[in-house]
Scaffold this motif. Structure first.
Motif, PDB file in Angstrom:
ATOM      1  N   UNK A   1      -0.124   7.362   6.886  1.00  0.00           N
ATOM      2  CA  UNK A   1      -1.069   7.700   5.841  1.00  0.00           C
ATOM      3  C   UNK A   1      -2.397   8.106   6.472  1.00  0.00           C
ATOM      4  N   UNK A   2      -3.068   9.019   5.830  1.00  0.00           N
ATOM      5  CA  UNK A   2      -4.357   9.503   6.293  1.00  0.00           C
ATOM      6  C   UNK A   2      -5.435   8.435   6.100  1.00  0.00           C
ATOM      7  N   UNK A   3      -6.328   8.316   7.071  1.00  0.00           N
ATOM      8  CA  UNK A   3      -7.474   7.420   6.946  1.00  0.00           C
ATOM      9  C   UNK A   3      -8.515   8.085   6.050  1.00  0.00           C
TER      10      UNK A   3
END
Length: 158
Positions: A1-3
């Protein structure tokens, strides 16, 4: 998942979670400023033509998650996804505010119901042709606009 990295900070007159408006309807006329980090300022181009914007932010003072809560406008427990409670698993909030003006990286807004110092995650323009939903229903929530406007928060969602 993207930060997810905050793009700025929300400044308001609300310094305590208790006794805040629970929705923008209860913050009519309340002034605030959105300070967008300089690195993201270019993204504000063309936003000044919109009367309202969505602020997407982190409920940064929330320390717990609950899957059922008793919302401010009810007396019985409800599933967190059927509420606007900040106790959701990702502690993400959303508010629609009036955009008064933009000065560089500072947005002046009205009708804001957000805690001072809140990290801003994103801004999206409100577009009536996309966002207004006619003949919608509000599930369990039966309070009048006046009741919502008058209701203030307490410590239940800390």
């Amino acid at each position: 998942m993207q930060t997810i990295t905050p793009i700025g900070v929300i400044h308001t007159p609300f310094h305590n979670i208790e006794d805040m408006p629970i929705q923008p309807k209860g913050a009519a006329g309340t002034k605030g400023q959105i300070q967008v980090d300089a690195a993201f300022q270019q993204g504000l181009e063309d936003l000044d033509g919109f009367s309202h914007i969505y602020l997407i932010y982190s409920f940064h003072k929330v320390t717990r998650t609950e899957l059922t809560v008793v919302p401010f406008m009810d007396t019985q427990s409800r599933g967190v996804y059927a509420t606007r409670s900040p106790l959701r698993p990702n502690h993400i909030g959303i508010s629609i505010v009036r955009l008064e003006k933009i000065e560089g990286n500072l947005l002046h807004v009205l009708d804001i119901d957000v805690l001072n110092g809140t990290p801003l995650l994103d801004i999206k323009p409100y577009m009536e042709k996309f966002d207004a939903v006619k003949h919608s229903t509000s599930g369990w929530m039966q309070a009048s606009e006046k009741e919502v406007a008058e209701r203030r928060s307490d410590s239940r969602f800390k």
